[in-house]
Scaffold this active site. Structure first.
Site, PDB file in Angstrom:
ATOM      1  N   LYS A   1     -25.299 -50.655  12.125  1.00 28.96           N
ATOM      2  CA  LYS A   1     -25.487 -51.955  11.478  1.00 28.96           C
ATOM      3  C   LYS A   1     -25.700 -53.013  12.555  1.00 28.96           C
ATOM      4  O   LYS A   1     -25.043 -53.000  13.586  1.00 28.96           O
ATOM      5  CB  LYS A   1     -24.252 -52.302  10.649  1.00 28.96           C
ATOM      6  CG  LYS A   1     -24.415 -53.640   9.949  1.00 28.96           C
ATOM      7  CD  LYS A   1     -23.174 -54.042   9.160  1.00 28.96           C
ATOM      8  CE  LYS A   1     -23.355 -55.457   8.620  1.00 28.96           C
ATOM      9  NZ  LYS A   1     -22.483 -56.459   9.160  1.00 28.96           N
TER      10      LYS A   1
ATOM     11  N   CYS B   1     -15.220 -61.059   9.556  1.00 31.30           N
ATOM     12  CA  CYS B   1     -15.552 -61.194   8.123  1.00 31.30           C
ATOM     13  C   CYS B   1     -15.085 -62.537   7.597  1.00 31.30           C
ATOM     14  O   CYS B   1     -15.520 -62.956   6.529  1.00 31.30           O
ATOM     15  CB  CYS B   1     -14.830 -60.149   7.285  1.00 31.30           C
ATOM     16  SG  CYS B   1     -15.323 -58.460   7.532  1.00 31.30           S
TER      17      CYS B   1
ATOM     18  N   CYS C   1      -9.475 -60.615   9.190  1.00 28.08           N
ATOM     19  CA  CYS C   1     -10.538 -60.215  10.119  1.00 28.08           C
ATOM     20  C   CYS C   1     -11.368 -61.459  10.410  1.00 28.08           C
ATOM     21  O   CYS C   1     -11.977 -62.030   9.495  1.00 28.08           O
ATOM     22  CB  CYS C   1     -11.426 -59.126   9.511  1.00 28.08           C
ATOM     23  SG  CYS C   1     -12.913 -58.848  10.516  1.00 28.08           S
TER      24      CYS C   1
ATOM     25  N   HIS D   1     -30.002 -61.132   9.623  1.00 29.67           N
ATOM     26  CA  HIS D   1     -30.149 -62.447   8.970  1.00 29.67           C
ATOM     27  C   HIS D   1     -31.613 -62.661   8.585  1.00 29.67           C
ATOM     28  O   HIS D   1     -31.921 -63.139   7.498  1.00 29.67           O
ATOM     29  CB  HIS D   1     -29.747 -63.586   9.925  1.00 29.67           C
ATOM     30  CG  HIS D   1     -28.325 -63.546  10.379  1.00 29.67           C
ATOM     31  ND1 HIS D   1     -27.965 -63.703  11.692  1.00 29.67           N
ATOM     32  CD2 HIS D   1     -27.172 -63.383   9.698  1.00 29.67           C
ATOM     33  CE1 HIS D   1     -26.652 -63.636  11.805  1.00 29.67           C
ATOM     34  NE2 HIS D   1     -26.153 -63.437  10.609  1.00 29.67           N
TER      35      HIS D   1
ATOM     36  N   CYS E   1     -10.458 -53.523  10.816  1.00 28.61           N
ATOM     37  CA  CYS E   1     -11.338 -53.832   9.680  1.00 28.61           C
ATOM     38  C   CYS E   1     -12.402 -52.739   9.618  1.00 28.61           C
ATOM     39  O   CYS E   1     -12.985 -52.384  10.648  1.00 28.61           O
ATOM     40  CB  CYS E   1     -11.996 -55.198   9.916  1.00 28.61           C
ATOM     41  SG  CYS E   1     -13.479 -55.471   8.922  1.00 28.61           S
TER      42      CYS E   1
ATOM     43  N   LYS F   1     -23.321 -58.824  15.636  1.00 23.66           N
ATOM     44  CA  LYS F   1     -23.070 -59.426  16.944  1.00 23.66           C
ATOM     45  C   LYS F   1     -21.798 -58.832  17.544  1.00 23.66           C
ATOM     46  O   LYS F   1     -21.782 -58.403  18.685  1.00 23.66           O
ATOM     47  CB  LYS F   1     -22.926 -60.932  16.794  1.00 23.66           C
ATOM     48  CG  LYS F   1     -22.603 -61.606  18.101  1.00 23.66           C
ATOM     49  CD  LYS F   1     -22.592 -63.110  17.975  1.00 23.66           C
ATOM     50  CE  LYS F   1     -22.281 -63.749  19.302  1.00 23.66           C
ATOM     51  NZ  LYS F   1     -20.872 -64.023  19.499  1.00 23.66           N
TER      52      LYS F   1
ATOM     53  N   HIS G   1     -15.623 -53.989  11.243  1.00 22.32           N
ATOM     54  CA  HIS G   1     -15.594 -54.472  12.628  1.00 22.32           C
ATOM     55  C   HIS G   1     -14.539 -53.725  13.445  1.00 22.32           C
ATOM     56  O   HIS G   1     -13.533 -54.303  13.864  1.00 22.32           O
ATOM     57  CB  HIS G   1     -15.333 -55.992  12.645  1.00 22.32           C
ATOM     58  CG  HIS G   1     -16.378 -56.757  11.903  1.00 22.32           C
ATOM     59  ND1 HIS G   1     -16.209 -57.203  10.621  1.00 22.32           N
ATOM     60  CD2 HIS G   1     -17.641 -57.113  12.265  1.00 22.32           C
ATOM     61  CE1 HIS G   1     -17.317 -57.823  10.218  1.00 22.32           C
ATOM     62  NE2 HIS G   1     -18.199 -57.775  11.197  1.00 22.32           N
TER      63      HIS G   1
ATOM     64  N   HIS H   1     -29.930 -63.019  14.008  1.00 22.93           N
ATOM     65  CA  HIS H   1     -30.399 -61.679  14.383  1.00 22.93           C
ATOM     66  C   HIS H   1     -31.269 -61.094  13.281  1.00 22.93           C
ATOM     67  O   HIS H   1     -31.501 -61.735  12.251  1.00 22.93           O
ATOM     68  CB  HIS H   1     -29.243 -60.764  14.799  1.00 22.93           C
ATOM     69  CG  HIS H   1     -28.227 -60.499  13.712  1.00 22.93           C
ATOM     70  ND1 HIS H   1     -28.540 -59.913  12.523  1.00 22.93           N
ATOM     71  CD2 HIS H   1     -26.888 -60.744  13.659  1.00 22.93           C
ATOM     72  CE1 HIS H   1     -27.448 -59.782  11.784  1.00 22.93           C
ATOM     73  NE2 HIS H   1     -26.432 -60.306  12.449  1.00 22.93           N
TER      74      HIS H   1
HETATM   75  N1  MSP Z   1     -21.212 -66.854   5.909  1.00 21.65           N
HETATM   76  C1  MSP Z   1     -21.142 -65.685   5.131  1.00 21.65           C
HETATM   77  C2  MSP Z   1     -21.935 -65.837   3.847  1.00 21.65           C
HETATM   78  C3  MSP Z   1     -21.519 -66.977   2.965  1.00 21.65           C
HETATM   79  S1  MSP Z   1     -22.549 -67.098   1.574  1.00 21.65           S
HETATM   80  C4  MSP Z   1     -21.818 -68.215   0.613  1.00 21.65           C
HETATM   81  C5  MSP Z   1     -21.695 -64.503   5.914  1.00 21.65           C
HETATM   82  N2  MSP Z   1     -22.428 -64.801   6.976  1.00 21.65           N
HETATM   83  S2  MSP Z   1     -23.101 -63.713   7.941  1.00 21.65           S
HETATM   84  O1  MSP Z   1     -23.769 -64.483   8.965  1.00 21.65           O
HETATM   85  O2  MSP Z   1     -22.153 -62.765   8.364  1.00 21.65           O
HETATM   86  O3  MSP Z   1     -24.163 -62.964   7.083  1.00 21.65           O
HETATM   87  C6  MSP Z   1     -25.177 -63.664   6.421  1.00 21.65           C
HETATM   88  C7  MSP Z   1     -26.019 -62.724   5.586  1.00 21.65           C
HETATM   89  O4  MSP Z   1     -26.695 -61.834   6.465  1.00 21.65           O
HETATM   90  C8  MSP Z   1     -25.196 -61.872   4.637  1.00 21.65           C
HETATM   91  O5  MSP Z   1     -25.817 -61.779   3.371  1.00 21.65           O
HETATM   92  C9  MSP Z   1     -25.182 -60.528   5.300  1.00 21.65           C
HETATM   93  O6  MSP Z   1     -25.072 -59.449   4.409  1.00 21.65           O
HETATM   94  C10 MSP Z   1     -26.549 -60.540   5.956  1.00 21.65           C
HETATM   95  N3  MSP Z   1     -26.631 -59.568   7.023  1.00 21.65           N
HETATM   96  C11 MSP Z   1     -25.921 -59.558   8.192  1.00 21.65           C
HETATM   97  N4  MSP Z   1     -26.265 -58.432   8.880  1.00 21.65           N
HETATM   98  C12 MSP Z   1     -27.173 -57.726   8.176  1.00 21.65           C
HETATM   99  C13 MSP Z   1     -27.971 -56.626   8.426  1.00 21.65           C
HETATM  100  N5  MSP Z   1     -27.858 -55.905   9.518  1.00 21.65           N
HETATM  101  N6  MSP Z   1     -28.939 -56.320   7.524  1.00 21.65           N
HETATM  102  C14 MSP Z   1     -29.188 -57.097   6.425  1.00 21.65           C
HETATM  103  N7  MSP Z   1     -28.454 -58.139   6.158  1.00 21.65           N
HETATM  104  C15 MSP Z   1     -27.303 -58.364   6.887  1.00 21.65           C
HETATM  105  O7  MSP Z   1     -21.455 -63.387   5.510  1.00 21.65           O
END
Ligand code: MSP
Length: 672
Positions: A297, A129, A126, A21, A143, A300, A146, A18
């Site tokens: 925020k 997370c 959670c 990411h 959480c 998903k 979430h 998304h």
């Molecule tokens: N799998 C773990 C990270 C492990 S790193 C050794 C994780 N995954 S995640 O898919 O939830 O998030 C991946 C990255 O995307 C994280 O750095 C997270 O902060 C970032 N983001 C997820 N949603 C976001 C926004 N809405 N805005 C900016 N970044 C965000 O956490």
């Protein structure tokens, strides 16, 4: 050459990539591209985090094994980042074999050093997370990140890592290395929490089977806890060699570029793990802010998702890259809106940059037959001002980039674009032309081309595709990425004698009233949010199915690239011919289409192909390509196309290559 090793967080693959990411990967990519420009031997790691409980559940809901499911989803992430021009050097998956070996080795190392102990865990977990939530952090039974998801009670006998032993060493390290946690606001949050005391943390799960197996000699019934496994990816990516103290020329990492929600793992658990394993610590962890959508925020499980690929399909990768870097300021949160994106596109990219380039090229074409004039020595204060803005932009943006303040750097670069537009108005080349002041006109045009070239070098980390295109139409040699940032001040040396190519609008203006993008997409995202509010959105706790059945079939076959077989008779229906391109020109008002006149020996005909981003019209003329000659005619953007050319992507999917013949054959020869 100094090295620079940059990593992003690795994404969970339980849902599609998304915008949140994408924001992170774009930010890291801008930094990586900048570092390459600044002369660092840069290595950029990104990838997917696959051993989560969420993934195991999602795979089950889809009727696939976790690995089959991950293969599909990792492919989606990888191709999303390719589409966004993320210039990663390795796309790591936590299911990669070398990573599994690294994780097991690190666990062994910690065990040998006495930092791993068996204990009993009981508490809330959670699943979104993938973390245990302390009682004090629970908000109304949920959480805090979430709230629509139930916490799960877990009671297990696990292995624990002795985090509590690292409170003082961590505080000391952070105190002595202020650049370890950036921005400073995140450092304060982390320090305050460490001071509240550290407890040992579970690093294994006994009730799951999807994960890296714990080293057999310690316990063969447990798997490594997903976060512990995930963090270690940074060592694998650096070339960690199990059993050796010295490894990889890349470690320690120079920058972990991650979201603010996971600073605890990166600034506390990770450095403590490394201290325990006697491995040097990364230099900096930068916790960027969140992209929000209408203030919420992007998430998903919370039902707030904008698909970055839809945006790319409508407006191109550069537009999204530019807008996100502008809209989400350094280390802070920033809101995404479709109107904001359309506005930045029209006003900054189409008007400021696109028009500047098009006007300049048209004038060089008109007044100097396309040849950038040589310096004439006649210079006015106006010229010095523009040059001064250019030099300051190069210096200021460099400083901001080093500070990872990408938004401000972009602002500094834009001062040059704005100044160049103002310079056109002030110098009024059309008046000089009318009055026959050829020497002055030459100086003005040269200064403009120089300002654009300088701007483009600096913009190349942000909008790589458009930068390359501008570089090309200016007739400059190589690519803007080939110019080192510190040589940018001398970019003027490249200019005399270059020949510009007239081109259509670089960023065709978006009609805010009628465009599908500005209206349709926006409504869709709004509707999804409304639906969620009304409680009609799918229950977050029941994994929703999101794979197409064809994808599943392919995953099961394990032959994702092989399509359905056809008979020789089916193939014989195709009339493939060699054709020579005799004319080529961009289809007006489009970004991607080229109209080709081809010679098939017995006849000439017109075809339209979507290759303008990869080939300039001039380059195409004279090529002998392969076309499907018996394709039924179709109209593409109102232009008739009678046939289709064959082409494929290069391995990194960044370039397109035409299928051509490698020995001379007559036009119209059949290919079979
Ligand atoms: N799998 C773990 C990270 C492990 S790193 C050794 C994780 N995954 S995640 O898919 O939830 O998030 C991946 C990255 O995307 C994280 O750095 C997270 O902060 C970032 N983001 C997820 N949603 C976001 C926004 N809405 N805005 C900016 N970044 C965000 O956490």
């Amino acid at each position: 050459m100094a090295k620079f090793y940059i990593t992003t967080a690795i994404d969970y693959v339980n849902g599609n990539p998304h915008l949140g990411h994408a924001y992170e990967k774009i930010g890291a990519d801008v930094i990586a591209r900048f570092k390459r420009l600044a002369g660092y031997d840069t290595f950029f790691l990104t990838g997917t985090d696959e051993h989560s409980l969420n993934v195991a559940r999602q795979a089950e809901a889809e009727g696939l094994s976790p690995k089959e499911f991950c293969d599909i989803m990792a492919g989606r992430f990888k191709s999303a980042w390719d589409k966004l021009n993320i210039s990663y050097d390795r796309f790591i998956r936590t299911t990669d074999r070398d990573h599994v070996a690294t994780v097991q080795d690190v666990v062994r190392r910690l065990n040998e050093r006495g930092y791993i102990d068996k204990g009993t865990y009981s508490g809330y977990y959670c699943v979104s997370c993938e973390r245990f939530i302390e009682e004090s952090d629970i908000v109304e039974g949920k959480c805090p990140l979430h709230p629509s998801r139930e916490l799960e009670w877990v009671e297990e006998t696990n292995y624990f890592f002795a985090l509590s032993k690292f409170q003082e060493p961590l505080l000391k390290h952070i105190r002595e290395n202020p650049e370890f946690i950036l921005p400073a606001s995140r450092r304060n949050e982390v320090v305050n929490r460490i001071k509240e005391g550290l407890q040992d943390v579970s690093v294994s799960r006994s009730t799951l089977t999807w994960g890296v197996p714990f080293p057999k000699e310690i316990d063969d019934s447990q798997v490594v806890y997903v976060w512990f496994d995930a963090l270690i990816n940074y060592l694998t990516g650096a070339g960690y060699v199990p059993g050796r103290d010295e490894f990889g020329k890349r470690w320690p990492a120079d920058l972990h570029y991650i979201g603010k929600d996971i600073t605890w793992f990166h600034c506390v658990i990770w450095p403590a793990t490394l201290m325990a394993a006697d491995i040097p610590l990364p230099k900096t962890v930068f916790g960027h802010g969140f992209v929000t959508f209408k203030g919420a925020k992007m998430s998903k499980s919370e039902g707030v998702v904008v698909d970055p690929l839809k945006v790319v399909d409508s407006l191109g990768a550069d537009s999204l890259r530019y807008y996100l870097m502008k809209a989400v300021p350094h280390g802070q949160d920033g809101d995404f809106s479709f109107e904001g994106l359309a506005e930045a596109y029209n006003s900054d990219l189409a008007n400021d940059l696109g028009n500047l380039v098009n006007r300049t090229i048209s004038m060089v074409d008109k007044y100097f037959k396309g040849q950038v004039p040589s310096p004439t020595g006649v210079s006015e204060p106006l010229d010095d001002e523009l040059r001064e803005v250019g030099q300051s932009a190069v210096r200021n943006a460099h400083k901001k980039m080093e500070e990872l303040d990408l938004t401000s750097a972009l602002g500094d670069i834009w001062t040059l674009i704005t100044a160049a537009n103002k310079y056109i108005e002030d110098a009024a080349p059309w008046v000089l032309a009318r009055e026959g002041k050829k020497e002055r006109l030459a100086t003005v045009m040269l200064n403009l081309v120089e300002a654009i070239a300088k701007g483009v070098v600096m913009l190349s980390p942000f909008i790589p595709e458009a930068s390359r295109k501008i570089w090309y139409v200016l007739g400059l040699p190589g690519k803007p990425e080939d110019v080192r940032w510190d040589e940018n001040l001398e970019v003027a040396n490249l200019l005399p004698g270059i020949k510009v190519t007239k081109t259509g609008p670089l960023f065709p203006r978006l009609d805010m009233e009628t465009s599908d993008f500005a209206t349709g997409e926006f409504r869709l995202a709004e509707l999804a949010k409304e639906k969620k509010k009304e409680g009609k959105a799918k229950k977050a706790d029941s994994p929703e199915k999101n794979l197409r059945s064809a994808e599943k079939e392919e995953a099961k076959k394990g032959e994702a690239d092989v399509k359905d077989l056809i008979s020789i008779n089916d193939f014989a229906k195709l009339d493939l011919r060699v054709a020579e391109i005799v004319e080529a020109e961009r289809v007006e008002g489009t970004d991607k289409l080229v109209r080709l006149e081809i010679d098939l020996g017995t006849e000439k005909r017109q075809i339209v192909a979507g290759i303008a981003q990869y080939y300039a019209a001039d380059e195409l003329v004279g090529k002998h390509i392969v076309v499907v000659a018996n394709l039924e005619p179709a109209k593409v953007r109102g232009v008739e196309s009678r046939g289709m050319l064959l082409a494929g992507f290069t391995e990194d999917r960044k370039e397109l290559t035409l299928i051509t013949v490698d020995k001379p054959v007559p036009n119209g020869s059949k290919v079979s």
